[in-house]
Design a protein around this motif. Structure first.
Motif, PDB file in Angstrom:
ATOM      1  N   VAL A 167       0.814  -1.220   0.000  1.00  0.00           N
ATOM      2  CA  VAL A 167       0.000   0.000   0.000  1.00  0.00           C
ATOM      3  C   VAL A 167       0.844   1.267   0.000  1.00  0.00           C
ATOM      4  CG1 VAL A 167      -0.248   0.259   2.504  1.00  0.00           C
ATOM      5  CG2 VAL A 167      -2.093   1.022   1.001  1.00  0.00           C
ATOM      6  N   ALA A 168       2.119   1.171   0.380  1.00  0.00           N
ATOM      7  CA  ALA A 168       2.946   2.382   0.468  1.00  0.00           C
ATOM      8  C   ALA A 168       4.415   2.020   0.347  1.00  0.00           C
ATOM      9  CB  ALA A 168       2.688   3.096   1.805  1.00  0.00           C
ATOM     10  N   ASP A 169       5.229   3.047   0.096  1.00  0.00           N
ATOM     11  CA  ASP A 169       6.683   2.879   0.084  1.00  0.00           C
ATOM     12  C   ASP A 169       7.303   3.903   1.030  1.00  0.00           C
ATOM     13  OD1 ASP A 169       6.461   5.278  -1.304  1.00  0.00           O
ATOM     14  OD2 ASP A 169       6.975   4.418  -3.247  1.00  0.00           O
ATOM     15  N   GLY A 170       8.634   3.997   1.018  1.00  0.00           N
ATOM     16  CA  GLY A 170       9.307   4.898   1.940  1.00  0.00           C
ATOM     17  C   GLY A 170       8.914   6.353   1.768  1.00  0.00           C
ATOM     18  N   VAL A 171       8.748   6.796   0.532  1.00  0.00           N
ATOM     19  CA  VAL A 171       8.332   8.177   0.271  1.00  0.00           C
ATOM     20  C   VAL A 171       7.009   8.472   0.961  1.00  0.00           C
ATOM     21  CG1 VAL A 171       7.567   9.790  -1.514  1.00  0.00           C
ATOM     22  CG2 VAL A 171       9.587   8.370  -1.917  1.00  0.00           C
ATOM     23  N   SER A 172       6.040   7.583   0.763  1.00  0.00           N
ATOM     24  CA  SER A 172       4.704   7.787   1.326  1.00  0.00           C
ATOM     25  C   SER A 172       4.706   7.681   2.847  1.00  0.00           C
ATOM     26  CB  SER A 172       3.726   6.767   0.737  1.00  0.00           C
ATOM     27  OG  SER A 172       3.547   6.981  -0.647  1.00  0.00           O
ATOM     28  N   MET A 173       5.475   6.745   3.383  1.00  0.00           N
ATOM     29  CA  MET A 173       5.450   6.534   4.831  1.00  0.00           C
ATOM     30  C   MET A 173       6.099   7.681   5.584  1.00  0.00           C
ATOM     31  SD  MET A 173       3.592   4.010   5.408  1.00  0.00           S
ATOM     32  CE  MET A 173       3.848   4.111   7.176  1.00  0.00           C
ATOM     33  N   TRP A 174       7.175   8.243   5.070  1.00  0.00           N
ATOM     34  CA  TRP A 174       7.788   9.379   5.764  1.00  0.00           C
ATOM     35  C   TRP A 174       6.937  10.633   5.610  1.00  0.00           C
ATOM     36  CZ3 TRP A 174      10.619   8.554   9.644  1.00  0.00           C
ATOM     37  CH2 TRP A 174      11.539   7.515   9.688  1.00  0.00           C
ATOM     38  N   LEU A 292      19.053  -2.303  -5.946  1.00  0.00           N
ATOM     39  CA  LEU A 292      18.660  -0.971  -5.481  1.00  0.00           C
ATOM     40  C   LEU A 292      17.156  -0.788  -5.605  1.00  0.00           C
ATOM     41  CD1 LEU A 292      21.300   1.156  -7.429  1.00  0.00           C
ATOM     42  CD2 LEU A 292      21.355   0.725  -4.982  1.00  0.00           C
ATOM     43  N   ALA A 293      16.566  -0.071  -4.652  1.00  0.00           N
ATOM     44  CA  ALA A 293      15.166   0.320  -4.757  1.00  0.00           C
ATOM     45  C   ALA A 293      15.086   1.685  -5.429  1.00  0.00           C
ATOM     46  CB  ALA A 293      14.528   0.376  -3.366  1.00  0.00           C
ATOM     47  N   VAL A 294      14.359   1.771  -6.536  1.00  0.00           N
ATOM     48  CA  VAL A 294      14.286   2.999  -7.339  1.00  0.00           C
ATOM     49  C   VAL A 294      12.858   3.539  -7.324  1.00  0.00           C
ATOM     50  CG1 VAL A 294      14.666   4.023  -9.614  1.00  0.00           C
ATOM     51  CG2 VAL A 294      16.146   2.159  -8.814  1.00  0.00           C
ATOM     52  N   MET A 312       5.563   2.907  -5.284  1.00  0.00           N
ATOM     53  CA  MET A 312       6.083   3.101  -6.639  1.00  0.00           C
ATOM     54  C   MET A 312       7.568   2.773  -6.670  1.00  0.00           C
ATOM     55  SD  MET A 312       3.831   3.754  -8.887  1.00  0.00           S
ATOM     56  CE  MET A 312       4.892   4.276 -10.228  1.00  0.00           C
ATOM     57  N   VAL A 313       7.907   1.610  -6.147  1.00  0.00           N
ATOM     58  CA  VAL A 313       9.302   1.184  -6.054  1.00  0.00           C
ATOM     59  C   VAL A 313       9.573   0.040  -7.018  1.00  0.00           C
ATOM     60  CG1 VAL A 313      10.980   0.020  -4.566  1.00  0.00           C
ATOM     61  CG2 VAL A 313       9.694   1.958  -3.694  1.00  0.00           C
ATOM     62  N   SER A 314      10.688   0.144  -7.697  1.00  0.00           N
ATOM     63  CA  SER A 314      11.176  -0.939  -8.540  1.00  0.00           C
ATOM     64  C   SER A 314      12.511  -1.418  -7.987  1.00  0.00           C
ATOM     65  CB  SER A 314      11.359  -0.460  -9.981  1.00  0.00           C
ATOM     66  OG  SER A 314      12.031  -1.434 -10.756  1.00  0.00           O
ATOM     67  N   LEU A 315      12.722  -2.731  -7.977  1.00  0.00           N
ATOM     68  CA  LEU A 315      14.003  -3.283  -7.536  1.00  0.00           C
ATOM     69  C   LEU A 315      14.868  -3.530  -8.765  1.00  0.00           C
ATOM     70  CD1 LEU A 315      12.823  -5.807  -4.793  1.00  0.00           C
ATOM     71  CD2 LEU A 315      13.690  -3.484  -4.498  1.00  0.00           C
ATOM     72  N   ASP A 374      26.561 -13.513  -2.542  1.00  0.00           N
ATOM     73  CA  ASP A 374      27.140 -12.680  -3.593  1.00  0.00           C
ATOM     74  C   ASP A 374      26.337 -11.398  -3.812  1.00  0.00           C
ATOM     75  OD1 ASP A 374      24.830 -13.593  -4.772  1.00  0.00           O
ATOM     76  OD2 ASP A 374      25.821 -14.829  -6.272  1.00  0.00           O
ATOM     77  N   THR A 375      25.357 -11.134  -2.949  1.00  0.00           N
ATOM     78  CA  THR A 375      24.411 -10.047  -3.215  1.00  0.00           C
ATOM     79  C   THR A 375      24.397  -9.012  -2.099  1.00  0.00           C
ATOM     80  OG1 THR A 375      22.989 -11.580  -4.450  1.00  0.00           O
ATOM     81  CG2 THR A 375      21.976  -9.531  -3.664  1.00  0.00           C
ATOM     82  N   ILE A 376      24.263  -7.752  -2.500  1.00  0.00           N
ATOM     83  CA  ILE A 376      24.073  -6.635  -1.586  1.00  0.00           C
ATOM     84  C   ILE A 376      22.739  -5.982  -1.947  1.00  0.00           C
ATOM     85  CG2 ILE A 376      24.948  -4.405  -0.789  1.00  0.00           C
ATOM     86  CD1 ILE A 376      26.679  -6.767  -0.021  1.00  0.00           C
ATOM     87  N   VAL A 377      21.927  -5.659  -0.947  1.00  0.00           N
ATOM     88  CA  VAL A 377      20.651  -4.995  -1.184  1.00  0.00           C
ATOM     89  C   VAL A 377      20.672  -3.638  -0.484  1.00  0.00           C
ATOM     90  CG1 VAL A 377      18.160  -5.084  -0.844  1.00  0.00           C
ATOM     91  CG2 VAL A 377      19.418  -7.187  -1.357  1.00  0.00           C
ATOM     92  N   ILE A 378      20.418  -2.569  -1.253  1.00  0.00           N
ATOM     93  CA  ILE A 378      20.383  -1.208  -0.719  1.00  0.00           C
ATOM     94  C   ILE A 378      18.928  -0.795  -0.550  1.00  0.00           C
ATOM     95  CG2 ILE A 378      21.132   1.180  -1.026  1.00  0.00           C
ATOM     96  CD1 ILE A 378      23.465  -0.733  -0.929  1.00  0.00           C
ATOM     97  N   ALA A 379      18.511  -0.517   0.692  1.00  0.00           N
ATOM     98  CA  ALA A 379      17.132  -0.128   0.963  1.00  0.00           C
ATOM     99  C   ALA A 379      17.082   1.261   1.565  1.00  0.00           C
ATOM    100  CB  ALA A 379      16.488  -1.140   1.917  1.00  0.00           C
ATOM    101  N   SER A 380      15.891   1.853   1.543  1.00  0.00           N
ATOM    102  CA  SER A 380      15.649   3.188   2.078  1.00  0.00           C
ATOM    103  C   SER A 380      16.497   4.218   1.320  1.00  0.00           C
ATOM    104  CB  SER A 380      15.935   3.230   3.583  1.00  0.00           C
ATOM    105  OG  SER A 380      15.492   4.436   4.158  1.00  0.00           O
TER     106      SER A 380
END
Length: 449
Positions: A167-174, A292-294, A312-315, A374-380
């Motif tokens: 229902v929401a992403d970081g933009v909306s929640m902050w 990355l979350a875009v 509205m986030v794409s990984l 082998d993976t790094i995930v960047i969030a927020s």
């Protein structure tokens, strides 16, 4: 609640005006539904302790009710329907004003200094300050889309939330959190807010509700990282403004003049990617990726409003070999991230959505299940404004992310408390973290205070 935190009360806070006019169901896009099996994000802010005359819990609940009247989707419920004609299921958000859950907790043994460890380590007891541990986005209609927990400490207050990413992403929640703060600090009576703008975006040619095979919504067995012989630790790493400017300047000096434009975020992310992979003992021929979350709001055509509410986030994933990542300069590796972000456009969004609907598979695996060494995930994002939040008794001292959506290789980025700085909340294997904290290149650009 176990450990040092005691639950005082649990209640449901509904919007102050239960007005259903215009609050219809919200259909979910492929970008929403791709997050069905992910654990729900958790974010928290540490505040000084207010004066008892502030009537903390009463004012927070009253102002939350007013905030939910504006951000009404957060007071709704996720609904799952069965499509008997093709043995599938569908999901939508019912804006029925059922309300958010509000947890009031307290601890008499924990102080602010216990949370702000000088070495940057995150104490294990902090997990009890976060609600919704283990909740997934797809978990039932009975689970509120938003859960808030307020924990009163000896000399501080920890306010955190767990939300449904569908229902929401970081933009909306902050944005929501900022509105809640303003309502509380103003007393609510004089606060005016423009009507909420929903994302209102669905690609032409994709019918909704989207039908999903039942098998893809079943809870999977424990993921491989949960049974790993390695333990993970949570650590807070700090990049000063000078650290960031130095990394950014170095990265841009190492690429061609027409490719310069590597951002601070890209420089820091690449720096951490290279350092962590360098200490994992991986085969040089093997692949590594940085996810990355875009934010897609301004990347689709026509673009959406920057503050529209929704997810509205794409990984996006940058993939290379371990050898190429380590042999390239910081600048050339960061350039790959820059090009990846730039490539997230309307055509790519449309392609992803259409392919996802045509071939729904592996949905029941959350991102943690897909992540290996082998993976790094960047969030927020360090672009989120978090230190201007004031409920009426003072601004935050620190910010933290919760344990629910964390796994080896997860890096959650926030702005630091000092202007221009960045804090990285890292979840890493213990052996990798030990090596990282002894790495001269890491120590040159990073502090743990």
């Amino acid at each position: 609640m176990a450990g040092v935190v005691d639950l005082v009360s649990s209640s449901i806070v509904q919007p102050v005006n239960s007005n259903q006019a215009g609050r219809t169901k919200i259909h979910l896009t492929p970008f929403d539904l791709s997050l069905l099996s992910f654990n729900r994000p958790q974010r928290g802010l540490l505040f000084p302790k207010p004066d008892p005359s502030f009537h903390l819990i009463c004012r927070l609940k009253t102002s939350l009710s007013l905030a939910l009247d504006i951000y009404f989707p957060l007071a709704g419920r996720l609904v799952k329907t069965k499509n008997l004609e093709d043995s599938t299921v569908s999901f939508y958000v019912d804006c029925d004003d059922s309300g958010a859950r509000f947890l009031h907790a307290e601890t008499k043994s924990v102080s602010v200094s216990d949370i702000l460890q000088p070495d940057g380590s995150v104490p294990c007891f902090l997990k009890h300050f976060f609600p919704g541990n283990g909740l997934r986005n797809c978990d039932g209609a009975l689970e509120p889309l938003l859960v808030v927990q307020v924990t009163e400490m000896k000399d501080g207050v920890f306010i955190c939330y767990c939300y449904n990413h569908l229902v929401a992403d970081g933009v909306s929640m902050w944005d929501f959190f900022n509105t809640w703060c303003k309502i509380c600090s103003s007393g609510g009576s004089s606060f005016n807010h423009k009507p909420l703008v929903l994302k209102g975006w669905f690609l032409e040619g994709i019918d909704y509700p989207i039908h999903i095979p039942v098998s893809e919504t079943e809870r999977p067995p424990p993921s491989r990282e949960s049974s790993s012989v390695h333990t993970v630790k949570h650590w807070t790493l700090h990049f000063t403004k000078k650290n960031i400017l130095d990394l950014k300047a170095k990265a841009n000096s190492e690429v061609a003049s027409n490719d310069q434009g590597i951002s601070s975020l890209q420089a820091v992310s690449t720096h951490m990617w290279r350092l962590i992979i360098g200490h994992r003992g991986l085969s040089q021929e093997g692949e590594t990726q940085c996810i990355l979350a875009v934010d897609l709001r301004q990347r689709i055509d026509p673009p959406l409003e920057k503050d529209c509410f929704g997810n509205m986030v794409s990984l996006a994933s940058a993939v290379t070999t371990v050898e190429e990542l380590m042999d390239r300069s910081l600048g050339l590796a960061a350039l790959q991230l820059r090009k990846l972000v730039s490539s997230q456009n309307n055509e790519k969004c449309k392609f992803f959505a259409e392919e996802w609907v045509r071939n729904v598979k592996n949905l029941k695996l959350g991102i943690g299940s897909k992540v290996v060494g082998d993976t790094i995930v960047i969030a927020s994002s360090p672009r989120f404004e978090v230190y201007n939040k004031d409920f009426g008794w003072g601004k935050p001292i620190a910010t933290r992310s919760g344990p629910s959506c964390s796994f080896d290789g997860k890096l959650t980025l926030f702005p630091g408390i000092n202007e221009g700085s960045i804090d990285v909340h890292a979840t890493l294997r213990s052996d990798v973290l030990v090596n990282l904290l002894a790495d001269d290149v890491f120590l040159e650009h990073t502090t743990t205070a």
